[in-house]
Design a protein around this motif. Structure first.
Motif, PDB file in Angstrom:
ATOM      1  N   THR A  50      -6.064 -53.674  13.163  1.00  0.00           N
ATOM      2  CA  THR A  50      -5.141 -54.759  12.844  1.00  0.00           C
ATOM      3  C   THR A  50      -3.715 -54.210  12.820  1.00  0.00           C
ATOM      4  O   THR A  50      -3.498 -53.033  12.534  1.00  0.00           O
ATOM      5  N   PRO A  51      -2.753 -55.067  13.112  1.00  0.00           N
ATOM      6  CA  PRO A  51      -1.357 -54.611  13.079  1.00  0.00           C
ATOM      7  C   PRO A  51      -0.923 -54.096  11.703  1.00  0.00           C
ATOM      8  O   PRO A  51      -0.189 -53.121  11.606  1.00  0.00           O
ATOM      9  N   SER A  52      -1.409 -54.740  10.646  1.00  0.00           N
ATOM     10  CA  SER A  52      -1.005 -54.311   9.304  1.00  0.00           C
ATOM     11  C   SER A  52      -1.554 -52.916   8.996  1.00  0.00           C
ATOM     12  O   SER A  52      -0.871 -52.101   8.367  1.00  0.00           O
ATOM     13  N   ALA A  53      -2.762 -52.635   9.434  1.00  0.00           N
ATOM     14  CA  ALA A  53      -3.329 -51.299   9.206  1.00  0.00           C
ATOM     15  C   ALA A  53      -2.551 -50.256  10.002  1.00  0.00           C
ATOM     16  O   ALA A  53      -2.329 -49.133   9.523  1.00  0.00           O
ATOM     17  N   GLY A  54      -2.127 -50.633  11.192  1.00  0.00           N
ATOM     18  CA  GLY A  54      -1.307 -49.719  11.993  1.00  0.00           C
ATOM     19  C   GLY A  54       0.028 -49.429  11.335  1.00  0.00           C
ATOM     20  O   GLY A  54       0.503 -48.286  11.345  1.00  0.00           O
TER      21      GLY A  54
END
Length: 97
Positions: A50-54
């Motif tokens: 996910t973008p947030s995890a990245g």
């Protein structure tokens, strides 16, 4: 340089070295923690995709990189002070001869 001044500078350098070595120990502990958090965030980013995890991984890696730079700066200052201390000890020894 007068012997009294050399002795005073040696005491000052010694005190600064002690403080920096203590700071280096704390920095090493913090760096280990930050590297662990960055590694965990990297794994979470790989698994979740996910973008947030990245972003979390990038942020954690940035903190670890900043701490590495700080550690390098402290270690460099310690090296400089040790060289200065050696020079002062040589001067002190020469003044006794």
């Amino acid at each position: 340089m007068a012997r009294v001044l050399v002795e005073r500078r040696l005491r000052d350098v010694g005190a600064r070295l002690r403080r920096l070595r203590e700071e280096l120990e704390v920095t090493d502990e913090q760096l280990a923690q930050l590297e662990g958090e960055a590694d965990d965030a990297r794994i979470r980013a790989l698994v979740s995709e996910t973008p947030s995890a990245g972003r979390e991984h990038s942020e954690a890696a940035g903190h670890a990189d900043a701490m590495r730079r700080h550690r390098a700066a402290v270690a460099g200052e310690i090296s400089q002070l040790e060289a200065s201390q050696d020079e002062l000890l040589d001067r002190l020894q020469a003044s006794r001869a």
